[in-house]
Enzyme design. Structure first.
Site, PDB file in Angstrom:
ATOM      1  N   ASP A 287     -39.681  94.763  36.336  1.00 62.26           N
ATOM      2  CA  ASP A 287     -38.777  93.745  35.983  1.00 62.26           C
ATOM      3  C   ASP A 287     -37.209  94.382  35.659  1.00 62.26           C
ATOM      4  O   ASP A 287     -36.938  95.373  36.279  1.00 62.26           O
ATOM      5  CB  ASP A 287     -39.322  92.849  34.856  1.00 62.26           C
ATOM      6  CG  ASP A 287     -39.017  91.673  34.736  1.00 62.26           C
ATOM      7  OD1 ASP A 287     -37.700  91.464  34.826  1.00 62.26           O
ATOM      8  OD2 ASP A 287     -39.708  90.421  34.809  1.00 62.26           O
ATOM      9  N   HIS A 321     -35.757  94.185  38.779  1.00 63.39           N
ATOM     10  CA  HIS A 321     -34.916  92.991  39.254  1.00 63.39           C
ATOM     11  C   HIS A 321     -33.568  92.997  38.855  1.00 63.39           C
ATOM     12  O   HIS A 321     -32.716  92.303  39.583  1.00 63.39           O
ATOM     13  CB  HIS A 321     -35.768  91.906  38.352  1.00 63.39           C
ATOM     14  CG  HIS A 321     -37.098  91.514  38.518  1.00 63.39           C
ATOM     15  ND1 HIS A 321     -37.946  90.581  37.855  1.00 63.39           N
ATOM     16  CD2 HIS A 321     -38.195  91.947  39.373  1.00 63.39           C
ATOM     17  CE1 HIS A 321     -39.230  90.237  38.428  1.00 63.39           C
ATOM     18  NE2 HIS A 321     -39.086  91.231  39.328  1.00 63.39           N
TER      19      HIS A 321
END
Length: 480
Positions: A287, A321
């Site tokens: 992430d 991300h």
């Protein structure tokens, strides 16, 4: 002679005016980074007594199948009661339940040491006061936790292993790529319930989760604590967020390596913290690499503690991300965020600088400065300001005063700069200076901005003229 004299005077005057003009522009940028230098002086890593408490002296054994939870607890308590020092984890592998740090204790992992955390959910009870995705609640203990403590540290060259994978912890996310199958328990109902409890202003300590909720605990979460150091350790296989100080002050994260690709495996998420230094770290995550936060929705607005005075420098980001991210749990706002001297390079890194919020979140993101960033490649957007990350609500977000300087990208992704904002709340004062982005499909797409400035910005080999770019992006906004 008079004409020559007048010409010389004019040249000198023009030079002075040009010099003054340049000094004003330079000083405007320098002033911000002078502020960063002032903030740096406030961030002082804690020091500890030169006294060691070895966990093997308190019953920890080298059989990695036997839990050493009590040994960790007793060594930490002895260290704390005796005025502090180091709790030593020697070479070897030690299985344990959660570790709760206390004031003046440095948990030190010697070379060759490895702490593996238990998969027995009962070890993570009794429940503790925690935040889960920016919402306060009673939940399973974080793997390493501290509440209202001062002068605490986790140091050394050992490994912290959260012991999560597609067989345990990760399936609770309810995604098949992380081991979940139809009929297996998951977090979805609990997330919905907790979100409603926050909206209904249920007192935080009455938001009881834990058994039956399947809310994965963060790896490291000091809460309402001061003077924190996390240095040199390697962190792998996290159940959830990795490093998540909440409502803390004076935090240093130095030379830490985070390698974990599970769901929501953010690298470092300081939340509602003040005076934070993240330096010399390596992030390869499932992430966001670094995500700065300040609480979700009503909790963030009511507690009203912004993320402020953060310095991020000399770090390397691989998968994730986003490299440097602000949001989405940003309802308390964020200000004075500085990032410099970074290296990012991965086709699985989605964005370089990402600001994500919504009118459900609200909050003000302001005074964000990034400079000297070298990028090999990324996937989606180099600079992203997105006010539609979550569904809309009644709290208009604000993004203003963002400066990016000396951003150099060899091979970009889909967008160079992407801005998706409200007409009534445009992104204000976004400035990009002396930057080069190569290989992007769409150089700039922006719907609502105010005072956006590009100075010497080259994308795909062409110097960008914003007046032409602005005309080219009128109309329907293309989401990636």
């Amino acid at each position: 002679m008079k004409k020559l004299f007048n010409g010389i005077v004019w040249m000198l005057l023009s030079g002075c005016l040009l010099s003054c003009s340049n000094s004003k522009r330079i000083s405007a940028e320098d002033t911000a980074w002078n502020t960063a230098d002032s903030i740096r002086q406030l961030i002082i890593a804690p020091v500890f007594k030169n006294v060691d408490f070895k966990i093997t002296d308190y019953g920890a054994g080298l059989d990695s199948n036997i839990k050493s939870t009590e040994a960790f607890r007793n060594a930490i308590e002895a260290c704390h009661q005796n005025g502090g020092g180091r709790v030593i984890v020697p070479k070897g592998t030690f299985l344990t339940g959660p570790i709760h740090l206390k004031s003046n204790v440095n948990l030190h992992l010697e070379d060759g040491s490895r702490i593996v955390f238990s998969r027995d959910i009962d070890d993570y009870k009794p429940l503790v006061f925690s935040r889960w995705e920016g919402m306060e609640c009673m939940n399973y203990s974080p793997l390493i936790y501290a509440y209202e403590q001062e002068n605490i540290a986790i140091t050394g060259n050992g490994i912290l292993d959260g012991n999560a994978n597609n067989d345990y912890w990760w399936p609770w996310k309810a995604k098949k790529e992380y081991g979940w199958k139809e009929g297996m328990p998951n977090q979805l109902a609990a997330v919905k319930k907790l979100t409603q409890q926050v909206k209904d202003l249920v007192p935080a300590r009455e938001r009881i989760h834990g058994d039956g909720s399947y809310l994965r605990p963060p790896f490291i979460q000091p809460y309402l604590s001061k003077n924190i150091l996390i240095a040199d350790v390697k962190i792998i296989n996290a159940p959830f967020w990795n490093i998540n100080p909440v409502l803390c002050e004076n935090v240093t994260v130095r030379n830490v390596k985070v390698v974990t690709h599970g769901p929501n495996n953010d690298g470092c998420d300081p939340e509602s913290c003040k005076n934070v230094l993240i330096t010399g770290c390596y992030f390869d995550t499932g992430d966001d690499c670094i995500a700065i936060k300040s609480g979700r929705n009503e909790d963030g607005r009511n507690i009203a503690r912004p993320a402020e005075n953060h310095i991020i420098e000399n770090c390397e980001m691989k998968d994730g991300h986003g490299g440097v991210v602000i949001g989405s749990e940003i309802s308390g706002g964020a200000r004075n965020i500085f990032a410099q001297n970074l290296i990012m390079d991965s086709p699985n890194l989605d964005r370089i600088l990402r600001l994500k919020t919504s009118s459900l979140r609200g909050g003000v993101i302001e005074n964000v400065y990034m400079r000297n960033v070298e990028v090999g490649t990324y996937k989606e957007a180099a600079i992203l300001c997105d006010m539609f990350y979550e569904k809309p609500g009644d709290f208009m977000p604000t993004i203003k005063n963002i400066t990016v300087e000396n951003l150099n990208i060899k091979q970009g992704g889909k967008f160079g700069v992407l801005i998706n904002a409200y007409e009534e709340s445009p992104v204000e004062n976004l400035k990009v200076i002396n930057s080069t982005i190569n290989g992007v499909k769409i150089p700039v797409q922006s719907n609502h901005t105010k005072n956006m400035v590009f100075e010497n910005v080259e994308i795909n080999g062409e110097l960008i003229d914003l007046s032409k770019i602005d005309k080219s992006v009128k109309g329907e906004f293309e989401k990636f």
